[in-house]
Design an enzyme around this catalytic site. Structure first.
Site, mmCIF file in Angstrom:
data_model
loop_
_atom_site.group_PDB
_atom_site.id
_atom_site.type_symbol
_atom_site.label_atom_id
_atom_site.label_comp_id
_atom_site.label_asym_id
_atom_site.label_seq_id
_atom_site.Cartn_x
_atom_site.Cartn_y
_atom_site.Cartn_z
ATOM 1 N N TRP A 74 0.276 13.876 3.116
ATOM 2 C CA TRP A 74 -0.334 13.150 4.234
ATOM 3 C C TRP A 74 0.639 12.849 5.365
ATOM 4 O O TRP A 74 0.232 12.638 6.494
ATOM 5 C CB TRP A 74 -0.946 11.833 3.738
ATOM 6 C CG TRP A 74 -2.109 12.048 2.836
ATOM 7 C CD1 TRP A 74 -3.416 12.211 3.222
ATOM 8 C CD2 TRP A 74 -2.104 12.160 1.410
ATOM 9 N NE1 TRP A 74 -4.201 12.402 2.111
ATOM 10 C CE2 TRP A 74 -3.438 12.371 0.991
ATOM 11 C CE3 TRP A 74 -1.101 12.099 0.427
ATOM 12 C CZ2 TRP A 74 -3.794 12.534 -0.353
ATOM 13 C CZ3 TRP A 74 -1.457 12.254 -0.907
ATOM 14 C CH2 TRP A 74 -2.786 12.467 -1.292
ATOM 15 N N HIS A 96 -9.419 1.885 -0.594
ATOM 16 C CA HIS A 96 -9.292 2.633 0.648
ATOM 17 C C HIS A 96 -10.679 2.557 1.279
ATOM 18 O O HIS A 96 -11.652 2.977 0.655
ATOM 19 C CB HIS A 96 -8.942 4.090 0.362
ATOM 20 C CG HIS A 96 -7.523 4.331 -0.020
ATOM 21 N ND1 HIS A 96 -6.966 3.836 -1.159
ATOM 22 C CD2 HIS A 96 -6.533 5.036 0.609
ATOM 23 C CE1 HIS A 96 -5.700 4.212 -1.228
ATOM 24 N NE2 HIS A 96 -5.397 4.937 -0.169
ATOM 25 N N ASP A 146 2.297 3.512 2.898
ATOM 26 C CA ASP A 146 1.274 4.469 2.464
ATOM 27 C C ASP A 146 1.880 5.756 1.908
ATOM 28 O O ASP A 146 1.660 6.112 0.753
ATOM 29 C CB ASP A 146 0.306 4.776 3.622
ATOM 30 C CG ASP A 146 -1.001 5.398 3.157
ATOM 31 O OD1 ASP A 146 -1.257 5.411 1.939
ATOM 32 O OD2 ASP A 146 -1.781 5.873 4.014
ATOM 33 N N HIS A 206 1.684 5.274 -2.305
ATOM 34 C CA HIS A 206 1.253 6.285 -3.294
ATOM 35 C C HIS A 206 2.495 6.881 -3.941
ATOM 36 O O HIS A 206 3.035 7.891 -3.473
ATOM 37 C CB HIS A 206 0.426 7.376 -2.602
ATOM 38 C CG HIS A 206 -0.866 6.887 -2.044
ATOM 39 N ND1 HIS A 206 -2.081 7.045 -2.682
ATOM 40 C CD2 HIS A 206 -1.131 6.176 -0.906
ATOM 41 C CE1 HIS A 206 -3.040 6.484 -1.959
ATOM 42 N NE2 HIS A 206 -2.488 5.950 -0.867
ATOM 43 N N GLU A 217 -11.562 4.729 6.146
ATOM 44 C CA GLU A 217 -10.367 5.339 6.743
ATOM 45 C C GLU A 217 -10.811 6.554 7.546
ATOM 46 O O GLU A 217 -10.653 7.706 7.133
ATOM 47 C CB GLU A 217 -9.351 5.731 5.661
ATOM 48 C CG GLU A 217 -8.015 6.174 6.266
ATOM 49 C CD GLU A 217 -6.990 6.622 5.237
ATOM 50 O OE1 GLU A 217 -7.306 6.619 4.030
ATOM 51 O OE2 GLU A 217 -5.872 6.982 5.643
ATOM 52 N N GLN A 263 -9.149 9.120 -6.369
ATOM 53 C CA GLN A 263 -8.835 9.724 -5.060
ATOM 54 C C GLN A 263 -9.966 10.577 -4.477
ATOM 55 O O GLN A 263 -10.192 10.589 -3.275
ATOM 56 C CB GLN A 263 -7.565 10.579 -5.200
ATOM 57 C CG GLN A 263 -7.240 11.492 -4.025
ATOM 58 C CD GLN A 263 -6.674 10.760 -2.820
ATOM 59 O OE1 GLN A 263 -5.524 10.370 -2.822
ATOM 60 N NE2 GLN A 263 -7.485 10.565 -1.792
ATOM 61 N N HIS A 282 0.837 -1.213 0.000
ATOM 62 C CA HIS A 282 0.000 0.000 0.000
ATOM 63 C C HIS A 282 0.864 1.251 0.000
ATOM 64 O O HIS A 282 1.423 1.642 1.028
ATOM 65 C CB HIS A 282 -0.957 0.030 1.199
ATOM 66 C CG HIS A 282 -1.973 1.128 1.057
ATOM 67 N ND1 HIS A 282 -3.296 0.887 0.766
ATOM 68 C CD2 HIS A 282 -1.849 2.483 1.094
ATOM 69 C CE1 HIS A 282 -3.939 2.033 0.658
ATOM 70 N NE2 HIS A 282 -3.070 3.032 0.851
HETATM 71 FE FE FE2 Z 1 -3.479 5.139 0.936
#
Ligand code: FE2
Length: 427
Positions: free
Chosen positions: A318, A213, A312, A61, A216, A155, A59
């Site tokens: 993030w 996802h 992630d 990005h 979350e 997204q 997982h």
């Molecule tokens: Fe993610």
């Protein structure tokens, strides 16, 4: 016989010591206590250290990584919502060259640490699908060095704009490997449930895997994972579906959570937890006590689900930290999920290696004869010490060739790429 590489005196992740691994070409041909006779081009004495198959991140990005501080903008609140808003703001300003430079740089960082397979979600929001185009190029170019699997990821939500369905389908036509989604971000709860149904149907029709996802948030009533488990079984998608994050499960009523975990296990669903990112992003609306915002990893493992622990994010809207080391991810899980026993710490290592490899369906992964000779020589004597120390990897082998060594191993290799501090990468 002739061997290209022999590693002697290795300890394996299962704890067996004094093992020899012999390699011919790109494949492992022998694993066992004897040292096979024959000509050898290169020998490594592991000196009792741990030798494992590669670390795997199921997982990540890659399109957003290393974009921290773009246009001087940072996520000040530390929330998931601000991260998404910030990404939506900076993404249109990122050129193809910028996408590629960051993705390749991260791959170099990963390889030098023995991370040789990554499943990356790729945002399909822009109509021109620039991130998809670039990452497909990176996937192809980096294939000799690292396995990249691309998830077509809406997204902002599948129902967030009229063109998203077309964008997602085009991204899959272009070659993305997995169907992504984000039901908890859809405009309404009902549309979130509908997105799960639509996305699973697309995957079933195309014969693809699903990785959403999902839930979350810290909302104990977030229930999209229940729909995902239901659709997995209904459409015959067993072993092809991953629920990512699932942080709401932390806050759920215990009775409901136990029922849900049973349902997920029966559907043979997989899970991708993200201990670093979710310890950072969740609980932001709590005062005290602050919830941990991590899904129920030990309980999911006990029920028989495969659990990957993903990184992630690294240096993106993030998460402002991270260095691409999957052992950091395992280390956090030991603490945040109380996976602290003598059997649980090795489990965290499996959650960043063999379990994500199985979730991604990596061909030829492992230490058995016939597997690819993709190996990591750790600066540790076993998996517990590897998670404890997290030192630069002593050597990384890809398809039978040493691609990175730690400076501590004192064997020079030309430096032609980036990589982790304390390593020499030679792709
Ligand atoms: Fe993610």
């Amino acid at each position: 016989m002739a061997f290209d590489l022999i590693i002697t005196n290795a300890t394996l992740p299962d704890g067996s010591t004094g093992q020899t691994i012999a390699v011919e070409g790109e494949r492992i041909v022998y694993v066992g206590p004897a040292v096979p006779a024959g000509d050898v081009i290169e020998t490594i004495d592991a000196g009792g250290r741990l030798v494992s198959p590669p670390l795997v991140d199921a997982h990540f990005h890659l399109d957003a990584t290393l974009a921290l501080g773009t246009d001087g903008k940072y996520n000040e609140s530390g929330t998931l919502a601000e991260g998404i808003a910030l990404w939506d703001e900076i993404r249109p300003h990122l050129s193809a060259e910028n996408f590629k430079r960051r993705a390749v740089e991260y791959c170099h960082l990963a390889i030098s640490q023995g991370l040789l397979a990554i499943r990356t979600h790729v945002d399909v929001t822009p109509v021109n699908l620039l991130g998809v185009e670039v990452l497909l190029e990176v996937q192809k170019e980096m294939a000799p060095h690292i396995d990249l699997q691309l998830v077509a990821f809406p997204q902002m939500g599948y129902f967030s704009s009229p063109q998203m369905a077309d964008n997602l389908n085009r991204a899959l036509d272009m070659g993305c490997n997995v169907v992504g989604g984000i039901p908890h971000l859809e405009p309404t709860y009902e549309l979130g449930q509908e997105s799960v149904q639509v996305l699973c149907r697309i995957a079933a029709e195309r014969g693809l895997m699903v990785d959403l996802h999902c839930d979350e948030n810290d909302d104990p009533l977030s229930r999209h994972v229940e729909m995902l488990a239901y659709e997995t079984k209904r459409l015959g998608l067993q072993r092809r579906v991953t629920g990512s994050h699932l942080t709401s499960m932390h806050s759920m009523d215990n009775f409901y959570a136990s029922r849900l975990i049973t349902m997920m296990a029966k559907a043979e669903m997989h899970v991708a937890a993200n201990p670093l990112a979710n310890m950072f992003l969740q609980g932001r609306f709590d005062t005290y006590p602050k919830r941990r915002g991590l899904t129920r990893i030990p309980e999911l493992l006990a029920a028989g689900c495969l659990v990957a622990m993903g990184h992630d994010s690294v240096l993106d809207p993030w998460y402002p930290l991270g260095r691409g080391d999957m052992l950091d991810v395992a280390f956090m899980a030991v603490h945040a999920s109380h996976m602290s026993s003598r059997s649980a710490i090795p489990q965290t290592f499996a959650c960043v290696s063999e379990m994500p490899a199985e979730i991604m369906g990596l061909e030829g992964y492992g230490l058995a004869p016939g597997s690819y000779a993709d190996l990591v020589l750790h600066e540790a004597t076993d998996t517990i010490e590897a998670v404890r120390l997290r030192l630069p990897r002593r050597a990384v082998v890809r398809r039978g060739k040493i691609v990175s060594r730690s400076i501590a191993s004192e064997v020079g290799a030309p430096v032609i790429g980036g990589g982790f501090v304390g390593t020499r990468l030679s792709l």
